[in-house]
Design a protein around this motif. Structure first.
Motif, PDB file in Angstrom:
ATOM      1  N   THR A  56       6.175  -2.971 -50.904  1.00 40.60           N
ATOM      2  CA  THR A  56       7.167  -2.416 -51.896  1.00 40.60           C
ATOM      3  C   THR A  56       8.643  -2.501 -51.320  1.00 40.60           C
ATOM      4  O   THR A  56       8.699  -2.262 -50.292  1.00 40.60           O
ATOM      5  N   TYR A  57       9.475  -3.235 -52.325  1.00 41.87           N
ATOM      6  CA  TYR A  57      10.880  -3.268 -51.749  1.00 41.87           C
ATOM      7  C   TYR A  57      11.753  -2.212 -52.140  1.00 41.87           C
ATOM      8  O   TYR A  57      12.637  -1.807 -51.636  1.00 41.87           O
ATOM      9  N   ALA A  58      11.322  -1.776 -53.413  1.00 39.13           N
ATOM     10  CA  ALA A  58      12.030  -0.838 -53.949  1.00 39.13           C
ATOM     11  C   ALA A  58      11.114   0.072 -55.278  1.00 39.13           C
ATOM     12  O   ALA A  58      10.258  -0.486 -55.628  1.00 39.13           O
ATOM     13  N   ARG A  59      11.331   1.386 -55.365  1.00 40.93           N
ATOM     14  CA  ARG A  59      10.382   2.319 -56.310  1.00 40.93           C
ATOM     15  C   ARG A  59      11.605   3.192 -57.124  1.00 40.93           C
ATOM     16  O   ARG A  59      12.359   3.752 -56.026  1.00 40.93           O
ATOM     17  N   PHE A  60      11.392   3.342 -58.142  1.00 38.43           N
ATOM     18  CA  PHE A  60      12.003   4.312 -59.058  1.00 38.43           C
ATOM     19  C   PHE A  60      11.068   5.108 -59.571  1.00 38.43           C
ATOM     20  O   PHE A  60      10.056   4.733 -60.090  1.00 38.43           O
ATOM     21  N   ARG A  61      11.390   6.375 -59.634  1.00 34.58           N
ATOM     22  CA  ARG A  61      10.446   7.499 -60.433  1.00 34.58           C
ATOM     23  C   ARG A  61      11.404   7.999 -61.507  1.00 34.58           C
ATOM     24  O   ARG A  61      12.321   8.648 -61.080  1.00 34.58           O
ATOM     25  N   ILE A  62      10.894   7.850 -62.596  1.00 28.12           N
ATOM     26  CA  ILE A  62      11.525   8.488 -64.019  1.00 28.12           C
ATOM     27  C   ILE A  62      10.643   9.485 -64.760  1.00 28.12           C
ATOM     28  O   ILE A  62      10.221   8.937 -65.468  1.00 28.12           O
ATOM     29  N   GLY A  63      10.377  10.473 -64.230  1.00 25.30           N
ATOM     30  CA  GLY A  63       9.468  11.407 -65.130  1.00 25.30           C
ATOM     31  C   GLY A  63       8.000  10.889 -64.846  1.00 25.30           C
ATOM     32  O   GLY A  63       7.520  10.780 -63.624  1.00 25.30           O
ATOM     33  N   SER A  64       7.331  10.765 -65.747  1.00 25.74           N
ATOM     34  CA  SER A  64       6.058  10.131 -65.741  1.00 25.74           C
ATOM     35  C   SER A  64       6.066   8.333 -65.540  1.00 25.74           C
ATOM     36  O   SER A  64       4.894   7.979 -65.280  1.00 25.74           O
ATOM     37  N   LYS A  65       7.141   7.994 -65.562  1.00 25.67           N
ATOM     38  CA  LYS A  65       7.374   6.538 -65.346  1.00 25.67           C
ATOM     39  C   LYS A  65       7.707   5.946 -64.123  1.00 25.67           C
ATOM     40  O   LYS A  65       8.298   7.056 -63.348  1.00 25.67           O
ATOM     41  N   SER A  66       7.278   4.804 -63.714  1.00 21.77           N
ATOM     42  CA  SER A  66       7.931   4.455 -62.330  1.00 21.77           C
ATOM     43  C   SER A  66       8.057   2.889 -62.404  1.00 21.77           C
ATOM     44  O   SER A  66       7.645   2.284 -63.229  1.00 21.77           O
ATOM     45  N   ILE A  67       9.066   2.291 -61.638  1.00 22.52           N
ATOM     46  CA  ILE A  67       9.326   1.002 -61.698  1.00 22.52           C
ATOM     47  C   ILE A  67       9.296   0.583 -60.219  1.00 22.52           C
ATOM     48  O   ILE A  67       9.839   1.155 -59.234  1.00 22.52           O
TER      49      ILE A  67
END
Length: 121
Positions: A56-67
């Motif tokens: 993993t280089y980067a992770r975003f958490r946006i509520g129930s979503k993830s990138i």
């Protein structure tokens, strides 16, 4: 739909800096829209890569979503790439409902298995 995968072209080791720069462009765009990532790798070099794996280089958490942006190496010393996963865990995956034909085939397999068990020593 619960998951989207975007995979880059496979590049040689001399292009790793360009690969990371492409990921940084995505990170900047996602940061502008969603805020800072919940995780970001501070430095990437050739030693981070291991043949046949991703990290993993980067992770975003946006509520129930993830990138999630991952970097990987296809085979030892060759072909490096990134994958971006955009996922939404809120909606459960649709459960498969068997058709009548599938039910009959399953029943037939079970009966054949039972016959084999009954006829074995």
């Amino acid at each position: 739909m619960t998951k989207i995968e975007i995979e880059s072209y496979k590049l040689t080791a001399d292009k790793i800096k360009e690969l990371v720069a492409d990921c940084d462009i995505f990170i900047n765009n996602f940061t502008n829209k969603y805020g800072n990532p919940s995780y970001q790798c501070s430095r990437v070099n050739i030693l981070n890569f291991e043949a046949g794996t991703v990290f993993t280089y980067a992770r975003f958490r946006i509520g129930s979503k993830s990138i999630t942006i991952k970097l990987g190496e296809r085979s030892s010393g060759h072909k490096y790439y990134y994958i971006i996963y955009i996922e939404n865990d809120k909606f459960p995956k649709k459960k498969h409902i068997q058709t009548e034909k599938e039910k009959r085939e399953e029943q037939k397999r079970m009966e054949e298995t039972e016959k084999i068990r009954n006829n074995s020593f």
